[in-house]
Design an enzyme around this catalytic site. Structure first.
Site, PDB file in Angstrom:
ATOM      1  N   LEU A 175       0.839  -1.202   0.000  1.00 37.28           N
ATOM      2  CA  LEU A 175       0.000   0.000   0.000  1.00 37.28           C
ATOM      3  C   LEU A 175       0.873   1.252   0.000  1.00 37.28           C
ATOM      4  CD1 LEU A 175      -2.625  -1.213   2.642  1.00 37.28           C
ATOM      5  CD2 LEU A 175      -2.751  -1.344   0.145  1.00 37.28           C
TER       6      LEU A 175
ATOM      7  N   LYS B 287      15.352   0.639   4.691  1.00 34.80           N
ATOM      8  CA  LYS B 287      14.723   1.101   3.442  1.00 34.80           C
ATOM      9  C   LYS B 287      14.733   2.637   3.358  1.00 34.80           C
ATOM     10  CE  LYS B 287      11.966   1.505  -0.109  1.00 34.80           C
ATOM     11  NZ  LYS B 287      12.483   1.417  -1.458  1.00 34.80           N
TER      12      LYS B 287
HETATM   13  P1  NAD Z   1       0.696   2.769  -6.012  1.00 35.64           P
HETATM   14  O1  NAD Z   1       0.145   4.054  -5.547  1.00 35.64           O
HETATM   15  O2  NAD Z   1       0.969   2.550  -7.467  1.00 35.64           O
HETATM   16  O3  NAD Z   1      -0.236   1.542  -5.525  1.00 35.64           O
HETATM   17  C1  NAD Z   1      -0.888   1.447  -4.289  1.00 35.64           C
HETATM   18  C2  NAD Z   1      -2.132   0.607  -4.474  1.00 35.64           C
HETATM   19  O4  NAD Z   1      -2.758   0.422  -3.201  1.00 35.64           O
HETATM   20  C3  NAD Z   1      -3.190   1.284  -5.374  1.00 35.64           C
HETATM   21  O5  NAD Z   1      -3.554   0.388  -6.409  1.00 35.64           O
HETATM   22  C4  NAD Z   1      -4.346   1.567  -4.423  1.00 35.64           C
HETATM   23  O6  NAD Z   1      -5.611   1.480  -5.047  1.00 35.64           O
HETATM   24  C5  NAD Z   1      -4.155   0.471  -3.404  1.00 35.64           C
HETATM   25  N1  NAD Z   1      -4.804   0.715  -2.110  1.00 35.64           N
HETATM   26  C6  NAD Z   1      -4.742   1.807  -1.321  1.00 35.64           C
HETATM   27  N2  NAD Z   1      -5.471   1.618  -0.197  1.00 35.64           N
HETATM   28  C7  NAD Z   1      -5.997   0.357  -0.278  1.00 35.64           C
HETATM   29  C8  NAD Z   1      -6.836  -0.430   0.569  1.00 35.64           C
HETATM   30  N3  NAD Z   1      -7.268   0.026   1.736  1.00 35.64           N
HETATM   31  N4  NAD Z   1      -7.154  -1.674   0.160  1.00 35.64           N
HETATM   32  C9  NAD Z   1      -6.732  -2.160  -1.024  1.00 35.64           C
HETATM   33  N5  NAD Z   1      -5.937  -1.461  -1.864  1.00 35.64           N
HETATM   34  C10 NAD Z   1      -5.569  -0.214  -1.504  1.00 35.64           C
HETATM   35  O7  NAD Z   1       2.041   2.538  -5.170  1.00 35.64           O
HETATM   36  P2  NAD Z   1       3.285   1.595  -5.546  1.00 35.64           P
HETATM   37  O8  NAD Z   1       4.227   2.341  -6.447  1.00 35.64           O
HETATM   38  O9  NAD Z   1       2.801   0.262  -5.937  1.00 35.64           O
HETATM   39  O10 NAD Z   1       4.023   1.554  -4.133  1.00 35.64           O
HETATM   40  C11 NAD Z   1       3.509   0.809  -3.043  1.00 35.64           C
HETATM   41  C12 NAD Z   1       4.497   0.920  -1.892  1.00 35.64           C
HETATM   42  O11 NAD Z   1       5.794   0.449  -2.315  1.00 35.64           O
HETATM   43  C13 NAD Z   1       4.721   2.366  -1.391  1.00 35.64           C
HETATM   44  O12 NAD Z   1       4.861   2.361   0.003  1.00 35.64           O
HETATM   45  C14 NAD Z   1       6.024   2.777  -2.074  1.00 35.64           C
HETATM   46  O13 NAD Z   1       6.706   3.773  -1.332  1.00 35.64           O
HETATM   47  C15 NAD Z   1       6.764   1.466  -2.124  1.00 35.64           C
HETATM   48  N6  NAD Z   1       7.742   1.320  -3.213  1.00 35.64           N
HETATM   49  C16 NAD Z   1       7.438   1.703  -4.486  1.00 35.64           C
HETATM   50  C17 NAD Z   1       8.399   1.541  -5.483  1.00 35.64           C
HETATM   51  C18 NAD Z   1       8.128   1.954  -6.920  1.00 35.64           C
HETATM   52  O14 NAD Z   1       9.087   1.980  -7.725  1.00 35.64           O
HETATM   53  N7  NAD Z   1       6.895   2.280  -7.299  1.00 35.64           N
HETATM   54  C19 NAD Z   1       9.643   0.963  -5.202  1.00 35.64           C
HETATM   55  C20 NAD Z   1       9.895   0.556  -3.915  1.00 35.64           C
HETATM   56  C21 NAD Z   1       8.934   0.729  -2.918  1.00 35.64           C
END
Ligand code: NAD
Length: 303
Positions: A64, A178
């Protein structure tokens, strides 16, 4: 294994997809319908709620955006029960292992882990590094905080989605490591964008300059694998108008987490603070939904 996967964003979707490909029985839930449909077409089951997705699951994985989402999922919100309560009431009587791969504060991770422990569940903070490319390739780095037994239990599942799986220490340690990593990444990306803009303003071809710096002492992950200048690197977010990838708002969040961590431990993070201000300004200028390498635009204003 029966796995519940909650949160199918830029990272969660390819991670869940790799679990399906490896033959696991995966049930997904996200607030976005199209994200669930995509996984369903790959062979995953879908549920109408997080609670329903986790029924009878051996492992629960969440991915999330931020701590507020993770806390409300597991602990509940506005009087509504959270997932921990639902898992306790699950008639299948399975005690699942819970793995949260989101990047959140160590304090939030410890709070949810303690609440889980009280109910007899093992909860691991397991943030990842490697970006969307790493998630698609099953080559993420997992940085796990939690008990040694929990780590051993989770490792075979994490190995499907990642290439490197580290045990950082007790709950919260995964997040500390992280956050340090992403503070460094924020500094490296803004520094790389700054150097490229300086070179181009002084007549350099950005591709030629990039190649020279890659083979010199300025080489770093942002430059070598995620070049922020459009057209220099095939497959990089810069080449698709910075769509998708790791959003500016998520980088700003992580730099905010680093700032909080520094305040709490009386550490000085002048470079991290500078990077935080740059990404916050970039977000305030309407770029929060673009990949974080779009920080390059900040250095190209007025061109
Ligand atoms: P994102 O915003 O693309 O995806 C988050 C997802 O969570 C969305 O699809 C949203 O609809 C869903 N969501 C939110 N609340 C919810 C709930 N209550 N129930 C079900 N689904 C819910 O984010 P992301 O890029 O996938 O990143 C996710 C996590 O990973 C973050 O904490 C981010 O910091 C971390 N991260 C991201 C990357 C990257 O390159 N994108 C790399 C490393 C770490």
């Amino acid at each position: 294994m029966k796995i519940a996967f909650i949160g199918l964003g830029n990272m969660g979707s390819p991670m869940a997809s790799n679990l399906v490909k490896a033959g696991h029985n995966v049930t997904v839930f996200d607030l976005v319908e199209s994200a669930m449909q995509a996984l369903e077409s790959e062979g995953a089951g879908r549920a109408d709620s997080a609670q329903a997705a986790t029924q009878g699951a051996d492992v629960v994985i969440s991915m999330l955006p931020a701590g507020v989402h993770v806390k409300s999922l597991y602990l509940g919100r506005d009087g509504a029960p959270g997932l921990l309560e639902a898992l306790e009431d699950d008639a299948s009587n399975i005690t699942p292992l819970i793995v949260d791969a989101s990047t959140i504060s160590p304090e939030d991770a410890r709070t949810v882990a303690a609440a889980a422990r009280e109910k007899g569940f093992t909860w691991l903070d397991a943030p990842v590094s490697g970006g969307v490319g790493g998630a698609k390739a099953g080559a993420l780095t997992f940085i796990v905080g939690g008990s040694a037994e929990g780590f051993e239990q989770a490792k075979p599942v994490l190995d499907v989605m990642g290439k490197n799986v580290f045990h950082a220490g007790e709950n919260g340690a995964g997040q500390v490591a992280k956050i340090c990593n992403n503070m460094l990444l924020g500094i490296l990306m803004s520094g790389t964008a700054e150097a490229l803009a300086l070179g181009v303003k002084n007549g350099m071809d950005p591709a030629v300059l990039s190649e020279i710096m890659k083979q010199s002492s300025g080489g770093n992950w942002a430059l070598n694998g995620y070049n922020p200048w459009p057209g220099v690197m095939e497959g990089a977010a810069a080449g698709r108008d910075y769509e998708g990838g790791f959003l500016t708002d998520l980088m700003a969040k992580d730099l905010g987490l680093a700032w909080e961590l520094a305040l709490g431990s009386k550490s000085t993070v002048p470079m991290g603070s500078q990077a935080r201000n740059l990404f916050a300004l970039h977000s305030a200028q309407g770029n929060g939904g673009l990949d974080f390498s779009s920080i390059q635009k900040l250095y190209r204003e007025g061109e």
